[in-house]
Design an enzyme around this catalytic site. Structure first.
Site, PDB file in Angstrom:
ATOM      1  N   SER A 147      64.342  20.636  46.458  1.00  0.00           N
ATOM      2  CA  SER A 147      63.152  20.145  47.555  1.00  0.00           C
ATOM      3  C   SER A 147      62.669  18.597  47.030  1.00  0.00           C
ATOM      4  O   SER A 147      63.006  18.154  46.060  1.00  0.00           O
ATOM      5  CB  SER A 147      61.859  20.825  47.469  1.00  0.00           C
ATOM      6  N   TYR A 160      54.857  25.778  44.620  1.00  0.00           N
ATOM      7  CA  TYR A 160      55.937  25.345  45.063  1.00  0.00           C
ATOM      8  C   TYR A 160      56.815  24.230  44.483  1.00  0.00           C
ATOM      9  O   TYR A 160      57.843  24.420  43.954  1.00  0.00           O
ATOM     10  CB  TYR A 160      55.860  24.987  46.728  1.00  0.00           C
TER      11      TYR A 160
HETATM   12  C1  GCO Z   1      55.514  20.463  52.740  1.00  0.00           C
HETATM   13  C2  GCO Z   1      56.642  20.962  53.204  1.00  0.00           C
HETATM   14  C3  GCO Z   1      57.847  20.375  52.249  1.00  0.00           C
HETATM   15  C4  GCO Z   1      59.173  20.588  52.783  1.00  0.00           C
HETATM   16  C5  GCO Z   1      60.299  20.383  51.767  1.00  0.00           C
HETATM   17  C6  GCO Z   1      60.453  18.900  51.064  1.00  0.00           C
HETATM   18  O1  GCO Z   1      54.645  21.363  52.750  1.00  0.00           O
HETATM   19  O2  GCO Z   1      55.303  19.472  51.946  1.00  0.00           O
HETATM   20  O3  GCO Z   1      56.923  22.207  53.575  1.00  0.00           O
HETATM   21  O4  GCO Z   1      57.504  21.444  51.106  1.00  0.00           O
HETATM   22  O5  GCO Z   1      59.242  21.719  53.290  1.00  0.00           O
HETATM   23  O6  GCO Z   1      60.311  21.237  50.772  1.00  0.00           O
HETATM   24  O7  GCO Z   1      61.670  18.749  50.329  1.00  0.00           O
END
Ligand code: GCO
Length: 263
Positions: A147, A160
């Protein structure tokens, strides 16, 4: 003939969590390149059937089943079943992922743990279960879906980002340990794409929507089909000497500090 290197005919590709979104887009690309697809979901059998129908309507060979990729027993059973009923897994795409947009100061431990379990631990569980066969057979391809948060922090997605940052380094360590078996482990880092996961962020006039369009040199959200090429490349013989790399498909986000809004 270099194009032949991208041909996946005869290969079996398992894309975790590919019942929708970027996972489905990447799986479709692998299928269009000739691979037989295996997809799983942790949702209802109905959702899996709906996804299978979409793949079949696109003329792709696909198998689907329910599996919680954070559950090591279920994953081990799934690998045994796939290899027995369908064939050896040549390509694994660890795509399944969740996100919780909660300030770290407010995040419950259980919420943190769930994100880490799905986004970081499941790629370990699934890869470990699949790689044993790849080692025995003398090769394979593993692609971990990272990501922008593998490189950058963002407000309210701390768990995340920790998981996706860890997944980048897990990718490098898998490559370190498994390259000698002719197994190439790499990652894809999608930028901001128009999917169900980002739908809450893409409301016209919404500050974040304007921010992303301004922060992305390409000036737009990505189209999931724009991930297919990198996926096929990393799943094919064309990348046999590529190990431990994260290919960022981000419209240029990581290339720049950005520019003032409105410029
Ligand atoms: C967020 C998005 C990101 C994208 C992706 C970016 O809330 O910033 O959902 O997480 O999905 O991961 O690379």
């Amino acid at each position: 003939m270099v194009l032949k290197q991208f041909d996946l005919t005869g290969k079996i590709a398992w894309v975790t969590g590919a019942t929708h979104g970027l996972g489905m887009a990447m799986a479709r690309a692998l299928g269009e390149a000739g691979a037989t697809l295996v997809i799983n979901g942790n949702s209802s059998q109905e959702k899996i059937e709906e996804a299978l129908k979409l793949y079949q309507e696109a003329g792709l060979r696909v198998h689907g089943f329910r599996c919680d990729v954070t559950n090591q027993g279920q994953v081990r059973e799934a690998v045994a079943r796939i290899e027995q009923e369908i064939g050896p897994i040549d390509i694994l795409v660890n795509n399944a992922g969740i996100i919780k947009r909660i300030p770290l100061v407010d995040m419950e431990l259980a919420e943190w743990q769930q994100v880490i379990d799905v986004d970081l631990t499941s790629p370990f569980i699934v890869s470990q279960a699949v790689v044993k066969g790849m080692i025995e057979r003398g090769g394979g391809k593993i692609i971990n879906i990272c990501s922008m948060m593998s490189e950058l922090g963002r407000q309210n997605v701390g768990a995340y980002a920790a998981a996706k940052g860890g997944l980048k380094m897990l990718t490098k360590n898998m490559a370190t340990e498994w390259a000698k078996y002719n197994i190439q482990v790499n990652g894809i880092g999608p930028g901001y794409f128009a999917t169900s996961q980002t739908a809450p962020l893409r409301v016209p006039g919404n500050a974040f929507n304007e921010f992303i369009i301004n922060r992305t040199p390409a000036g737009k959200w990505g189209d999931p089909d724009e991930l297919g090429g990198a996926t096929v490349f990393l799943a094919s013989r064309a990348s046999n000497f590529v190990n431990g790399q994260i290919v960022y498909v981000d419209g240029g986000i990581l290339a720049t500090i950005g520019k003032p809004m409105g410029e």
